[in-house]
Design a protein around this motif. Structure first.
Motif, short mmCIF file in Angstrom:
data_model
loop_
_atom_site.label_atom_id
_atom_site.label_comp_id
_atom_site.label_asym_id
_atom_site.label_seq_id
_atom_site.Cartn_x
_atom_site.Cartn_y
_atom_site.Cartn_z
N LEU A 2 0.83 -1.19 0.00
CA LEU A 2 0.00 0.00 0.00
C LEU A 2 0.87 1.25 0.00
O LEU A 2 1.92 1.28 0.66
N PHE A 3 0.41 2.27 -0.72
CA PHE A 3 1.14 3.53 -0.81
C PHE A 3 0.20 4.68 -0.46
O PHE A 3 -0.90 4.79 -1.01
N PHE A 4 0.65 5.54 0.44
CA PHE A 4 -0.13 6.69 0.86
C PHE A 4 0.65 7.96 0.51
O PHE A 4 1.74 8.19 1.05
N ASP A 5 0.10 8.74 -0.38
CA ASP A 5 0.77 9.95 -0.87
C ASP A 5 -0.06 11.16 -0.46
O ASP A 5 -0.95 11.61 -1.18
N ASN A 6 0.23 11.70 0.72
CA ASN A 6 -0.50 12.85 1.26
C ASN A 6 -2.01 12.62 1.23
O ASN A 6 -2.78 13.45 0.73
N VAL A 7 -2.43 11.49 1.75
CA VAL A 7 -3.85 11.17 1.82
C VAL A 7 -4.50 12.04 2.90
O VAL A 7 -4.03 12.10 4.04
N GLN A 8 -5.57 12.72 2.53
CA GLN A 8 -6.29 13.56 3.48
C GLN A 8 -7.06 12.68 4.46
O GLN A 8 -7.84 11.81 4.06
N VAL A 9 -6.82 12.92 5.74
CA VAL A 9 -7.51 12.20 6.81
C VAL A 9 -8.17 13.21 7.73
O VAL A 9 -7.50 14.02 8.35
N ASP A 10 -9.48 13.17 7.80
CA ASP A 10 -10.20 14.08 8.68
C ASP A 10 -10.04 13.66 10.13
O ASP A 10 -9.79 12.49 10.44
N ALA A 11 -10.21 14.61 11.03
CA ALA A 11 -9.99 14.36 12.45
C ALA A 11 -10.91 13.27 12.99
O ALA A 11 -10.53 12.52 13.90
N ASP A 12 -12.11 13.16 12.42
CA ASP A 12 -13.05 12.15 12.92
C ASP A 12 -12.71 10.75 12.45
O ASP A 12 -13.45 9.80 12.73
N ARG A 13 -11.59 10.59 11.73
CA ARG A 13 -11.14 9.27 11.30
C ARG A 13 -9.97 8.76 12.14
O ARG A 13 -9.45 7.68 11.86
N LEU A 14 -9.55 9.50 13.13
CA LEU A 14 -8.51 9.05 14.05
C LEU A 14 -9.16 8.26 15.18
O LEU A 14 -10.15 8.69 15.76
N ILE A 15 -8.60 7.09 15.47
CA ILE A 15 -9.09 6.26 16.57
C ILE A 15 -8.19 6.49 17.78
O ILE A 15 -7.03 6.07 17.79
#
Length: 390
Positions: free
Chosen positions: A217-230
């Protein structure tokens, strides 16, 4: 909660085994190989398990799950492997790891958003922790999550040997939070949809025989919203550790199931195959290895039951027993499968008899989700109090 180890199966445990056996009887011996050859996941098996309520067996009842524990899930996994010779990867990474983590560490909104659908099997999460350069040293993870000036966070890095991503709706990613001064903090857990921008994947060519593929898997500056943090920016460490024991117990249960499948096939063959006028099972050269394989599986099964009981009770010692269970089950499964191949002779290597394909999961279990060497390190250091060797 006081741990309870039932040496005599309860009525509920018997009912689960019988139900799963009946479910698995609908899948013929060639099902795993057909799915592998077609490059398809075991969707039909997953759907059958979901329909019977087993994909959400660990999810609390308030979120639509079965409200059971690792004891019950281990029975399901063992019986599915024993009955079909395979298992949807999501029964471990989604049902045993991601779901319970979300149930314990997720917010009410996150549980409503994902957990209910995970309980009925309509939403699956892969679990991504392993990296190419970190190996067994999870302290060296380099996938990072940093604050985005425009809001939320940016995820960058790569993961390797991640199972079943082609069937997943999202991936639970273990990253490290990058502080504003550039230093790396503690592990952070975030949920990433498989179709989001900046997330790409590449299949890894494997000899391993399984319906689901392994992925990089490759993550290139993937936007993650705050409500997706566990658990928040640096709150993933406890959650990650909470997922380790169930994953190892699930792996042990799978090894036991696949070991029983091989052993039962070998014992049946030894009674049917006649050479020099008698069944080959009459000879001690055949009978004794089969008996040794059974003893090994019985011992591993007992340790797996103990690990599950301690895990369900939240009792001390769950980590040690989960590691020992996974170690002993992998060794017992390999012994049983190798014995089954030998008993079958040349037939043991043919596709018709379905023995050799069983080897790959058991062999993988010596490596993942934790290698046998790291388990020995753990027991030496934490159980025997010997000096740390790494």
């Amino acid at each position: 909660m006081t741990p309870t180890l039932n040496l005599v199966p309860t009525e509920d445990e018997i009912a689960i085994r019988e139900s799963v056996r009946a479910l698995c009887a609908k899948f013929d011996d060639g099902y795993p190989r057909r799915k592998f050859d077609a490059g398809e996941p075991a969707t039909e098996l997953w759907d059958a398990l979901a329909g019977a309520g087993y994909t959400g067996i660990l999810v609390p009842q308030e979120w639509g799950g079965g409200g059971a524990g690792m004891t019950e899930l281990a029975i399901v996994i063992e019986e599915v492997f024993k009955g079909t010779g395979t298992l949807p990867a999501a029964m471990v990474v989604s049902a045993a790891v991601a779901g319970p983590l979300l149930a314990k560490h997720g917010t009410q909104e996150q549980k409503e958003r994902w957990l209910r659908k995970m309980a009925d099997g309509t939403f699956m999460m892969a679990f991504a922790i392993t990296e190419p350069d970190a190996g067994s040293n999870s302290h060296e993870l380099r996938t990072t999550l940093r604050r985005n000036p425009d809001g939320g966070y940016l995820l960058s890095g790569q993961k390797v040997f991640i199972s079943g991503v082609e069937s997943a709706d999202a991936v639970l990613v273990v990253a490290r939070f990058r502080n504003d001064d550039g230093t790396l903090g503690l592990p952070t857990l975030c949920v990433v949809d498989v179709d989001c921008e900046g997330f790409t994947r590449q299949p890894i060519a494997m000899q391993f025989i399984a319906p689901e593929r392994q992925w990089q898997l490759f993550f290139d500056n993937v936007q993650v919203d705050a409500d997706r943090l566990i658990g928040g920016e640096n709150g993933g460490l406890a959650a990650v550790f909470d997922g380790l024991n169930p994953e190892r117990i699930a792996g042990a249960a799978g090894c036991i199931g696949i070991g029983w499948r091989a052993l039962e096939k070998a014992a049946a063959y030894a009674k049917e195959r006649n050479v020099w006028g008698v069944p080959i099972g009459q000879h001690q050269g055949i009978a004794h290895p089969l008996a040794e394989a059974k003893i090994g599986l019985e011992l591993a099964a007992l340790m797996t039951q103990k690990a599950a009981a301690l895990q369900d009770a939240g009792a001390p010692g769950a980590g040690e027993t989960a590691n020992i269970a996974k170690y002993s089950a992998a060794e017992a499964a390999i012994k049983a499968i190798d014995t089954a191949v030998q008993v079958h002779g040349g037939n043991g290597l043919t596709l018709e008899y379905g023995i050799s394909d069983l080897y790959w999961f058991a062999r993988l279990a010596r490596i993942a989700p934790v290698s046998r060497e790291m388990i020995l390190n753990y027991v030496a250091q934490h159980s025997l109090k010997l000096p740390k060797s790494y």
